[in-house]
Design a protein around this motif. Sequence first.
Motif, PDB file in Angstrom:
ATOM      1  N   GLY A 230       0.918  -1.170   0.091  1.00  0.00           N
ATOM      2  CA  GLY A 230       0.007  -0.022  -0.121  1.00  0.00           C
ATOM      3  C   GLY A 230       0.729   1.108  -0.101  1.00  0.00           C
ATOM      4  O   GLY A 230       2.017   1.190  -0.353  1.00  0.00           O
ATOM      5  N   VAL A 231       0.079   2.392   0.545  1.00  0.00           N
ATOM      6  CA  VAL A 231       0.858   3.595   0.307  1.00  0.00           C
ATOM      7  C   VAL A 231       1.064   4.135   1.950  1.00  0.00           C
ATOM      8  O   VAL A 231       0.026   4.190   2.652  1.00  0.00           O
ATOM      9  N   VAL A 232       2.065   4.637   2.234  1.00  0.00           N
ATOM     10  CA  VAL A 232       2.205   5.343   3.605  1.00  0.00           C
ATOM     11  C   VAL A 232       1.488   6.676   3.615  1.00  0.00           C
ATOM     12  O   VAL A 232       1.442   7.301   2.643  1.00  0.00           O
ATOM     13  N   GLU A 233       0.489   6.651   4.597  1.00  0.00           N
ATOM     14  CA  GLU A 233      -0.535   7.823   4.707  1.00  0.00           C
ATOM     15  C   GLU A 233       0.163   8.880   5.784  1.00  0.00           C
ATOM     16  O   GLU A 233      -0.193   9.924   5.609  1.00  0.00           O
ATOM     17  N   SER A 234       0.704   8.337   6.890  1.00  0.00           N
ATOM     18  CA  SER A 234       1.212   9.042   7.912  1.00  0.00           C
ATOM     19  C   SER A 234       2.394   8.643   8.469  1.00  0.00           C
ATOM     20  O   SER A 234       2.603   7.200   8.532  1.00  0.00           O
ATOM     21  N   VAL A 235       3.474   9.329   9.014  1.00  0.00           N
ATOM     22  CA  VAL A 235       4.361   8.803   9.861  1.00  0.00           C
ATOM     23  C   VAL A 235       4.635   9.171  11.312  1.00  0.00           C
ATOM     24  O   VAL A 235       4.210  10.398  11.680  1.00  0.00           O
TER      25      VAL A 235
END
Length: 487
Positions: A230-235
């Motif tokens: 998937g895609v990193v949404e927040s860190v």
Amino acid sequence: MARIRRSTVIAAPIDRVWAILRDFNGHDRWHPAVERSEVEFGEPSDKVGCIRHFQLRDGAMLREQLLSLSDRDHSFRYFIVEAPVPLRNYVAEMRLSPVSSDGSTFCEWRAEFEPPPAERDPLTRFVREEIIDAGFEALRRAVSGEAAPQARSAAPPRPHGGRDAVAVVLARWGGPEAMELRPIQVADPGAGEVRIRQTAIGLNFIDVYCRRGSFTMVPPGGVLGMEAAGVVESVGPGVSALKPGDRVAYACAPPGAYANLRNMRADMLVRLPSSLSDVKAAALMLKGMTASFLLHDVYAVKPGDHILVHAAAGGVGQILCRWAKAIGARVIGVTSTEAKAEAARRAGCDEALLAGRPDLAEEVRRLTGERGVDVVYDAVGADTFETSIACLAPRGHLVSFGQASGDVGSRSIDALANRSVTLSRPNYGHYTDTADKIGLQSRRLFEALASGAVVADQPRLYPLPDVRRAHADLEGRATVGSLVLIP
């Protein structure tokens, strides 16, 4: 593994102390750190498997599951399902016993968990002092009447800064019907974590073992799945190697992949090459890394080796066959149907035989000049174990890495002496439990992908709500290749 054991004596009868502790959802009335709490889905607070969803006074959210409760032993055990700090595989137990001399109560609280090495000391101190010791003191005040009941919230607490999501929750150990699609809350990522918007979820036989209860990695109330992309949404704090928008994948513990959102340790993620789609990555990572350590670490396949692969048309099987062929081995595949045998040949098998034929071992020996194979890769288990041994050459190696047909059971090792057989039962987690190990296996896999030794085939897709059908198809051997769930 960090292990903590603390005890105290409380000047009150055991029945009075147990009456407070027995309510798994009552800790907001006596523990100073808990602001409010609710049992999910309205289940009774003494039901084994229920999950309490609570908020701390600092706004952090936790979810804990009741694993056992005994009125006879005055004890209960619980497991942290979700927490804002990395208390991985946290299991705790509280146990009471009477002090016969004065009618007071001996209270013992044990906890164990797997902290990141760099955070072991502060996390151990936090659990010991802020959870256990503070809890003992609060419990002592509660039984003496010094602690006033706190107001309870009528609404379930929401994680601080969290997001609504959906996940496949294991209601109990059992068949595909034991899985339920439920709404969940995903907290903001903690230190060293990222939140991933998952676009594709790999389905693997280890998920079936966890669902059945053969492996207890996922207790009832937990979320299945070890692989997704998937895609990193927040860190979270301290994460610098990844940023929102990065495409990533993982194939490792802890379970919890069957969801559209989840938090993961950033150092356990693999950044995806642009040539590999999310769907193909979710189909490839766990199976490909499994093939990597099977072919290079458990038994190092060499040019000229003869190898036999059971379930050669399956997800791991096809990767093993193609990769071993690229190394220079002669590959014999075993499948359950002729259609699957053709798929195995396309994946690089020099010969493809049908499982169940009474002369399978004799045919393997004929194909190898009466010598037998150097290694057997067997993910089937009970149904193929004896045949696998019979197919081996002297000093051959049986790699039993699955049990699709059931556990092989208790057996004498004397039968192995006839051919000086080496037997291995590798555990995926022992090859993927650190960032360095994941880096090694994923680099090998991506290099093999780039060279053509491994091919990322298009998997069979199922919508996430159809997870029961996907599991049934996988168990029934009604599929060829890999399966992927789409949230």
